[in-house]
Design an enzyme around this catalytic site. Sequence first.
Site, PDB file in Angstrom:
ATOM      1  CG  ASP A  70      -1.870   1.175   1.259  1.00 19.29           C
ATOM      2  OD1 ASP A  70      -1.950   1.902   0.247  1.00 19.29           O
ATOM      3  OD2 ASP A  70      -2.545   1.359   2.301  1.00 19.29           O
ATOM      4  CE  LYS A  72      -0.430   3.591   3.576  1.00 21.98           C
ATOM      5  NZ  LYS A  72      -1.314   4.170   4.585  1.00 21.98           N
ATOM      6  NE  ARG A 131     -12.062   3.120   4.047  1.00 20.54           N
ATOM      7  CZ  ARG A 131     -12.087   4.025   5.026  1.00 20.54           C
ATOM      8  NH1 ARG A 131     -13.150   4.791   5.199  1.00 20.54           N
ATOM      9  NH2 ARG A 131     -11.065   4.154   5.849  1.00 20.54           N
TER      10      ARG A 131
HETATM   11  N1  BES Z   1      -3.487   0.046   5.225  1.00 20.34           N
HETATM   12  C1  BES Z   1      -3.859   1.308   5.718  1.00 20.34           C
HETATM   13  C2  BES Z   1      -4.219   1.310   7.183  1.00 20.34           C
HETATM   14  C3  BES Z   1      -3.120   0.966   8.134  1.00 20.34           C
HETATM   15  C4  BES Z   1      -2.059   1.833   8.334  1.00 20.34           C
HETATM   16  C5  BES Z   1      -3.224  -0.188   8.890  1.00 20.34           C
HETATM   17  C6  BES Z   1      -1.094   1.513   9.246  1.00 20.34           C
HETATM   18  C7  BES Z   1      -2.253  -0.488   9.800  1.00 20.34           C
HETATM   19  C8  BES Z   1      -1.180   0.366   9.966  1.00 20.34           C
HETATM   20  C9  BES Z   1      -5.095   1.812   4.964  1.00 20.34           C
HETATM   21  O1  BES Z   1      -5.172   1.445   3.646  1.00 20.34           O
HETATM   22  C10 BES Z   1      -5.041   3.294   5.046  1.00 20.34           C
HETATM   23  O2  BES Z   1      -4.111   3.844   4.523  1.00 20.34           O
HETATM   24  N2  BES Z   1      -6.022   3.898   5.695  1.00 20.34           N
HETATM   25  C11 BES Z   1      -6.067   5.294   5.879  1.00 20.34           C
HETATM   26  C12 BES Z   1      -7.494   5.739   5.634  1.00 20.34           C
HETATM   27  C13 BES Z   1      -7.663   7.239   5.535  1.00 20.34           C
HETATM   28  C14 BES Z   1      -7.031   7.747   4.267  1.00 20.34           C
HETATM   29  C15 BES Z   1      -9.134   7.546   5.566  1.00 20.34           C
HETATM   30  C16 BES Z   1      -5.645   5.628   7.295  1.00 20.34           C
HETATM   31  O3  BES Z   1      -5.973   4.873   8.216  1.00 20.34           O
HETATM   32  O4  BES Z   1      -4.936   6.618   7.486  1.00 20.34           O
HETATM   33 ZN    ZN Z   2      -4.201  -0.248   3.099  1.00 21.89          ZN
HETATM   34 MN    MN Z   3      -4.152   2.755   2.374  1.00 21.97          MN
END
Ligand code: BES
Ligand code: ZN
Ligand code: MN
Length: 459
Positions: free
Chosen positions: A231, A238, A312
Amino acid sequence: MKNVLIPAGSPGSRIPVLAVSEADLARVIRKFPAIQRNWVQNTGFLARAGETLHLPDAKGKVVRVLFGLGSNQDERMVFGKLPTMLPGGDYELTGQVDEPELAALAWQLGSYTFDKYREPNDSHVRLVAPRGTDAGNVGRVAEGVFLARDLVNMPANDMGPEDLERAARKLSKAHHATITVTAGDKLLKDNFPLIHAVGRASSRAPRLIDMKWGKPDAPKITLVGKGVCFDTGGLDLKPPAGMALMKKDMGGAANVLGLASIIMAAKLPVRLRVLIPAVENSVGSDAFRPGDVLESRKGLTVEIGNTDAEGRLVLADALALADAEKPELLIDMATLTGAARVALGPDLPPFYTHDDAFADSLASHATAVDDPLWRMPLWPRYDTLLESRIANVNHISSGPFAGSITAALFLARFVEQAKTHVHLDIFGWTPKARPGRPEGGEAQGIRALYALISEKYPG
Ligand code: BES
Ligand code: ZN
Ligand code: MN
């Protein structure tokens, strides 16, 4: 898997490991020969939790190991520390062992190492299965946990969507399951538009893995796992600290495969289905964008708020497919939000369900097997945070609040017919080693779920 449990009752010589609490130490060593008693006193051994002390006979040969349980025994997997501390050899547990089966499991889980890219450690620290433990059950559970850990620990260069497919095929073959995979542009043709959109920027084609096992007329349990093999965040890239560990973003997929492995090995009387949307969330000229509106499999149009909320989206299409056959139990597992970690930290994954009886049961099984989970609410009022001005739904909330809950609410929109749906927002990683839980990829929730499922559908 390196099986380190010796069946109870098999012959051979073992070094006894005597488990003792701080409070009992003085009483226990009173019966020791003077040389051992003095040794305990002179080395300053206090039976603190996880502390070990080798005791010699008059010739200096180790004749037993003292193992400290501390004062409050809140670390129930404490025996999982021993395989990392003892030299190779065969051991048996004596003294105060309150939960023998959990002790055996902790020992086996604590012996895990990830050696795919270096010389394996060949020392075998083996344990005679304590009496009253079901060694077969311990072995099946450990096998599932090790599978999940291995898949998560594998770096993304060797664990792309196709590699994840290969792992699922291998598991499938071992248990005579059937498997079909829909990949690349075929995803569009077969109406999985969100899985395709998230994965299309990667040179490693997105896919949906669909595995089935068991008698078609048995109760249907469907597992859905987030298989984001890496990701980057997509165009909403990120920062380095946030991306560093994102090989683990297929932790949901790894966990459902681990759980499937346990269920199939135990031959539970269920019809199991495992769905894994496997993608890489990459940056490219073909990447989906913030502000895009995509039509989902279910027909709902989704406005993209942030391409880093990709999990999601891929789950939505897989859940819609799963839901259509009205499973009795639909479980999804995903490393879905950073917000879940803000709420509960890395060791305690939240779960969400509308089914109160199921929630109570899952929480109590989680406690029983020391695989902690905590229920969080599908708070209906927060549904409005997902309103979009131009589409049926926005896939994220525009604000900073309740991130794990709004993600769960988004998923819930794609499930209508399953009798019970539960969503687990897991971390999938142990940041700092604990007994039975080495640092790195981790199974979370699958031992609890297996305990519940095997009680409900006994083999
Ligand atoms: N895979 C990540 C969530 C994650 C990050 C899980 C670090 C465990 C450790 C997910 O895809 C993500 O990036 N979510 C974002 C959502 C936001 C953009 C609404 C998040 O949690 O910051
Ligand atoms: Zn993710
Ligand atoms: Mn993500």
